[in-house]
Motif scaffolding. Structure first.
Motif, PDB file in Angstrom:
ATOM      1  N   ASP A   1       0.792  -1.228   0.000  1.00 58.65           N
ATOM      2  CA  ASP A   1       0.000   0.000   0.000  1.00 58.65           C
ATOM      3  C   ASP A   1       0.826   1.282   0.000  1.00 58.65           C
ATOM      4  OD1 ASP A   1      -2.472  -1.167  -0.089  1.00 58.65           O
ATOM      5  OD2 ASP A   1      -2.660  -1.333   2.090  1.00 58.65           O
ATOM      6  N   THR A   2       2.130   1.179   0.201  1.00 61.38           N
ATOM      7  CA  THR A   2       2.890   2.392   0.499  1.00 61.38           C
ATOM      8  C   THR A   2       3.305   3.189  -0.731  1.00 61.38           C
ATOM      9  OG1 THR A   2       4.859   1.038   0.653  1.00 61.38           O
ATOM     10  CG2 THR A   2       3.759   1.604   2.701  1.00 61.38           C
ATOM     11  N   GLY A   3       3.499   2.574  -1.897  1.00 61.15           N
ATOM     12  CA  GLY A   3       3.787   3.312  -3.123  1.00 61.15           C
ATOM     13  C   GLY A   3       4.936   4.279  -3.001  1.00 61.15           C
ATOM     14  N   ASN A   4       4.649   5.567  -3.263  1.00 64.94           N
ATOM     15  CA  ASN A   4       5.680   6.609  -3.232  1.00 64.94           C
ATOM     16  C   ASN A   4       5.835   7.220  -1.841  1.00 64.94           C
ATOM     17  OD1 ASN A   4       6.395   6.417  -5.944  1.00 64.94           O
ATOM     18  ND2 ASN A   4       4.707   7.760  -6.571  1.00 64.94           N
ATOM     19  N   HIS A   5       5.434   6.484  -0.845  1.00 67.23           N
ATOM     20  CA  HIS A   5       5.484   6.970   0.538  1.00 67.23           C
ATOM     21  C   HIS A   5       6.873   7.491   0.919  1.00 67.23           C
ATOM     22  CE1 HIS A   5       4.797   7.054   4.869  1.00 67.23           C
ATOM     23  NE2 HIS A   5       5.790   6.206   5.057  1.00 67.23           N
ATOM     24  N   LEU A   6       7.928   6.789   0.534  1.00 65.60           N
ATOM     25  CA  LEU A   6       9.288   7.204   0.897  1.00 65.60           C
ATOM     26  C   LEU A   6       9.625   8.567   0.333  1.00 65.60           C
ATOM     27  CD1 LEU A   6      11.524   4.025   0.505  1.00 65.60           C
ATOM     28  CD2 LEU A   6      10.669   5.058   2.600  1.00 65.60           C
ATOM     29  N   TYR A   7       9.300   8.783  -0.957  1.00 63.11           N
ATOM     30  CA  TYR A   7       9.631  10.056  -1.596  1.00 63.11           C
ATOM     31  C   TYR A   7       8.856  11.202  -0.956  1.00 63.11           C
ATOM     32  CZ  TYR A   7      11.484   6.949  -5.190  1.00 63.11           C
ATOM     33  OH  TYR A   7      12.181   5.983  -5.858  1.00 63.11           O
ATOM     34  N   ARG A   8       7.573  10.960  -0.716  1.00 59.51           N
ATOM     35  CA  ARG A   8       6.752  12.036  -0.141  1.00 59.51           C
ATOM     36  C   ARG A   8       7.193  12.392   1.270  1.00 59.51           C
ATOM     37  NH1 ARG A   8       2.572   8.865  -2.574  1.00 59.51           N
ATOM     38  NH2 ARG A   8       2.103   7.975  -0.529  1.00 59.51           N
ATOM     39  N   THR A   9       7.349  11.380   2.114  1.00 57.05           N
ATOM     40  CA  THR A   9       7.682  11.689   3.512  1.00 57.05           C
ATOM     41  C   THR A   9       9.046  12.342   3.629  1.00 57.05           C
ATOM     42  OG1 THR A   9       8.417   9.383   3.782  1.00 57.05           O
ATOM     43  CG2 THR A   9       6.201   9.958   4.566  1.00 57.05           C
ATOM     44  N   GLN A  10      10.010  11.917   2.827  1.00 53.62           N
ATOM     45  CA  GLN A  10      11.320  12.573   2.894  1.00 53.62           C
ATOM     46  C   GLN A  10      11.219  14.025   2.443  1.00 53.62           C
ATOM     47  OE1 GLN A  10      14.610  11.062   0.419  1.00 53.62           O
ATOM     48  NE2 GLN A  10      15.962  11.364   2.173  1.00 53.62           N
ATOM     49  N   ALA A  11      10.414  14.282   1.415  1.00 46.13           N
ATOM     50  CA  ALA A  11      10.235  15.661   0.956  1.00 46.13           C
ATOM     51  C   ALA A  11       9.506  16.499   2.010  1.00 46.13           C
ATOM     52  CB  ALA A  11       9.456  15.677  -0.359  1.00 46.13           C
ATOM     53  N   TYR A  12       8.503  15.926   2.678  1.00 49.94           N
ATOM     54  CA  TYR A  12       7.808  16.656   3.753  1.00 49.94           C
ATOM     55  C   TYR A  12       8.783  16.984   4.893  1.00 49.94           C
ATOM     56  CZ  TYR A  12       3.468  14.918   1.563  1.00 49.94           C
ATOM     57  OH  TYR A  12       2.454  14.635   0.690  1.00 49.94           O
ATOM     58  N   VAL A  13       9.605  16.016   5.240  1.00 48.89           N
ATOM     59  CA  VAL A  13      10.592  16.234   6.312  1.00 48.89           C
ATOM     60  C   VAL A  13      11.550  17.357   5.919  1.00 48.89           C
ATOM     61  CG1 VAL A  13      12.602  15.212   7.463  1.00 48.89           C
ATOM     62  CG2 VAL A  13      10.458  13.929   7.318  1.00 48.89           C
ATOM     63  N   GLN A  14      11.980  17.360   4.659  1.00 44.63           N
ATOM     64  CA  GLN A  14      12.896  18.400   4.182  1.00 44.63           C
ATOM     65  C   GLN A  14      12.274  19.787   4.350  1.00 44.63           C
ATOM     66  OE1 GLN A  14      16.171  18.121   1.924  1.00 44.63           O
ATOM     67  NE2 GLN A  14      16.116  20.030   3.097  1.00 44.63           N
ATOM     68  N   ILE A  15      11.021  19.921   3.923  1.00 37.53           N
ATOM     69  CA  ILE A  15      10.351  21.227   4.000  1.00 37.53           C
ATOM     70  C   ILE A  15      10.167  21.667   5.453  1.00 37.53           C
ATOM     71  CG2 ILE A  15       8.153  22.391   3.588  1.00 37.53           C
ATOM     72  CD1 ILE A  15       7.937  20.796   1.011  1.00 37.53           C
ATOM     73  N   LEU A  16       9.735  20.751   6.292  1.00 35.49           N
ATOM     74  CA  LEU A  16       9.545  21.088   7.708  1.00 35.49           C
ATOM     75  C   LEU A  16      10.857  21.484   8.370  1.00 35.49           C
ATOM     76  CD1 LEU A  16       7.016  18.336   8.843  1.00 35.49           C
ATOM     77  CD2 LEU A  16       6.641  20.810   8.971  1.00 35.49           C
ATOM     78  N   ALA A  17      11.894  20.688   8.123  1.00 37.77           N
ATOM     79  CA  ALA A  17      13.190  20.975   8.747  1.00 37.77           C
ATOM     80  C   ALA A  17      13.741  22.306   8.266  1.00 37.77           C
ATOM     81  CB  ALA A  17      14.170  19.843   8.436  1.00 37.77           C
ATOM     82  N   ASP A  18      13.603  22.608   6.979  1.00 30.88           N
ATOM     83  CA  ASP A  18      14.066  23.900   6.449  1.00 30.88           C
ATOM     84  C   ASP A  18      13.349  25.057   7.132  1.00 30.88           C
ATOM     85  OD1 ASP A  18      15.950  22.937   4.659  1.00 30.88           O
ATOM     86  OD2 ASP A  18      14.550  22.819   2.984  1.00 30.88           O
ATOM     87  N   ALA A  19      12.043  24.911   7.313  1.00 33.49           N
ATOM     88  CA  ALA A  19      11.269  25.978   7.945  1.00 33.49           C
ATOM     89  C   ALA A  19      11.619  26.137   9.424  1.00 33.49           C
ATOM     90  CB  ALA A  19       9.770  25.702   7.783  1.00 33.49           C
ATOM     91  N   LEU A  20      11.877  25.013  10.090  1.00 34.97           N
ATOM     92  CA  LEU A  20      12.213  25.073  11.518  1.00 34.97           C
ATOM     93  C   LEU A  20      13.573  25.698  11.774  1.00 34.97           C
ATOM     94  CD1 LEU A  20      11.004  21.589  12.808  1.00 34.97           C
ATOM     95  CD2 LEU A  20       9.973  23.814  13.265  1.00 34.97           C
ATOM     96  N   ARG A  21      14.443  25.652  10.766  1.00 37.15           N
ATOM     97  CA  ARG A  21      15.793  26.183  10.942  1.00 37.15           C
ATOM     98  C   ARG A  21      15.771  27.655  11.342  1.00 37.15           C
ATOM     99  NH1 ARG A  21      19.410  25.069   5.906  1.00 37.15           N
ATOM    100  NH2 ARG A  21      17.619  26.093   4.977  1.00 37.15           N
ATOM    101  N   ASP A  22      14.776  28.393  10.886  1.00 37.02           N
ATOM    102  CA  ASP A  22      14.674  29.818  11.212  1.00 37.02           C
ATOM    103  C   ASP A  22      13.681  30.091  12.349  1.00 37.02           C
ATOM    104  OD1 ASP A  22      16.462  30.437   9.129  1.00 37.02           O
ATOM    105  OD2 ASP A  22      14.827  30.366   7.653  1.00 37.02           O
ATOM    106  N   HIS A  23      13.151  29.034  12.942  1.00 39.86           N
ATOM    107  CA  HIS A  23      12.190  29.206  14.043  1.00 39.86           C
ATOM    108  C   HIS A  23      12.954  29.502  15.337  1.00 39.86           C
ATOM    109  CE1 HIS A  23       9.059  28.262  16.973  1.00 39.86           C
ATOM    110  NE2 HIS A  23       8.176  28.338  15.985  1.00 39.86           N
ATOM    111  N   PRO A  24      12.560  30.527  16.094  1.00 42.22           N
ATOM    112  CA  PRO A  24      13.308  30.904  17.314  1.00 42.22           C
ATOM    113  C   PRO A  24      13.505  29.747  18.287  1.00 42.22           C
ATOM    114  CG  PRO A  24      11.602  32.526  16.822  1.00 42.22           C
ATOM    115  CD  PRO A  24      11.388  31.396  15.869  1.00 42.22           C
ATOM    116  N   ARG A  25      12.542  28.839  18.333  1.00 44.66           N
ATOM    117  CA  ARG A  25      12.611  27.752  19.301  1.00 44.66           C
ATOM    118  C   ARG A  25      13.588  26.655  18.868  1.00 44.66           C
ATOM    119  NH1 ARG A  25       7.382  24.133  21.139  1.00 44.66           N
ATOM    120  NH2 ARG A  25       8.477  22.685  22.522  1.00 44.66           N
TER     121      ARG A  25
END
Length: 373
Positions: free
Chosen positions: A170-194
């Motif tokens: 059932d997982t299909g492209n799950h790996l590609y999507r989740t890694q891309a989501y993690v990349q976007i979240l981590a990039d955004a958090l890099r500038d977060h004060p916390r």
């Protein structure tokens, strides 16, 4: 055939230019300039000088000023400069050397002394240039090998992750999507004060690289449970939950085996295997909940590793927006509303705030890597 070195002679007196030019031209290619401004232009024109003989006492721009201008320019700052001057006081010589001159010759010149000093400085420059080229080559080679190693590591990580995913139809492209989501979240958090203090670029890179291994423990789940075309029974779900421990323990065992093989390369502080340690954290803790009701350790709040908190949100969003045999996929807006409602319960509240501002990025990834139906 060896190309002759180029020597630039700078003096406002034509007689001095003639004397030095005649002395040097049998050994080197000679350029001359009779003022500071012309010297600066000659230093930048082809062929650029390998050495400059510079008079100190010149009108408008003296030798000290010319030297300062040459040192300011990245294209000329490495050219060795010998002051040639009638000022023979110790203070004058010290001043010239402090400003960056390579040597100091007093007038009237002694031909053999000039030739010896010039030869010495050109040999020094040749050695410095050779070392610079060697260092550049070595740096390039190291960068190339590091790139190759990184490609190998990434390929190995994906091979392991795909091995687990191939058992779950059932997982299909799950790996590609989740890694891309993690990349976007981590990039955004890099500038977060916390988070900016605890998420430097190298750590961010490790989290993104390790993300595909989050479900590696599925290889230890029996087929009749993992491949079941429907929801799990409570008993089956308890077995399914063990994939987080299986994955983390497998990665930890691999790290220990590598350390045992060579303590000098992989010390017990784990630094060279940092990306695997992050993968271990993600594999074990990406099903933990902010309120402490997750598994396998019932960690709460910031006791959950940041990498696992990021992975948890990416994983749930992907599960919500993906079709399974037992459910239809949700629209991105619906999935975001559900995650927003779980802020401070399932998910890190600050992380959810950042996530809600990334609607278009998440929607784009979900569309680009959508599973074929």
């Amino acid at each position: 055939m060896t190309v002759a070195h180029t020597v630039l002679v700078v003096d406002d007196q034509a007689e001095n230019l003639a004397i030095l030019g005649e002395l040097l031209e049998n050994h080197y290619r000679v350029k001359v300039a009779n003022s500071g401004e012309k010297a600066l232009r000659a230093a930048l024109s082809a062929p650029r000088p390998d050495l400059i003989l510079l008079d100190v006492m010149m009108p408008e721009m003296d030798g000290y000023q010319v030297l300062a201008r040459l040192k300011e320019n990245p294209l000329t700052r490495e050219i060795p400069i010998i002051f040639v001057t009638a000022k023979d006081g110790a203070t004058d010589e010290e001043m010239g050397l402090e400003l960056g001159a390579a040597d100091y010759i007093t007038k009237p010149i002694k031909p053999l002394v000039v030739l010896a000093r010039v030869r010495t400085q050109l040999e020094n420059k040749r050695a410095k240039d050779w070392l610079k080229d060697q260092n550049a080559f070595l740096e390039s080679e190291v960068a190339h090998r590091m790139h190759d190693n990184e490609l190998t590591q990434n390929a190995s990580l994906h091979a392991l992750a795909i091995l687990a995913e191939t058992r779950d139809s059932d997982t299909g492209n799950h790996l590609y999507r989740t890694q891309a989501y993690v990349q976007i979240l981590a990039d955004a958090l890099r500038d977060h004060p916390r988070y900016q203090a605890i998420l430097p670029d190298d750590q961010l890179k490790l989290i993104v690289r390790a993300a595909p291994l989050h479900d590696i423990g599925k290889v230890g789940i029996p087929d009749h449970i993992l491949l079941k075309p429907g929801r799990f029974t409570p008993e089956e779900f308890e077995i399914m939950k063990t994939h987080s421990r299986i994955g983390a323990d497998s990665i930890a065992a691999a790290m220990q085996r590598v350390r045992d093989a060579d303590h000098s390369i992989y010390p017990n502080d784990g630094t060279p295997l940092a990306f695997l340690d992050v993968a271990r954290q993600i594999a074990r803790s990406h099903h933990e909940r902010w309120d402490g009701n997750g598994y396998p350790d019932r960690l709460q709040g910031e006791a959950i590793p940041l990498a696992a908190r990021i992975m948890a949100l990416a994983d749930v969003f992907d599960a919500l927006t993906s079709k399974r045999v037992y459910k239809e996929s949700l629209a991105v807006d619906e999935a975001m509303e559900i995650i927003s409602s779980e802020q401070g319960q399932h998910f890190d509240p600050s992380l959810v705030e950042v996530f809600l501002g990334l609607h278009s990025e998440f929607a784009d990834i979900a569309h680009r890597f959508a599973d074929p139906h």
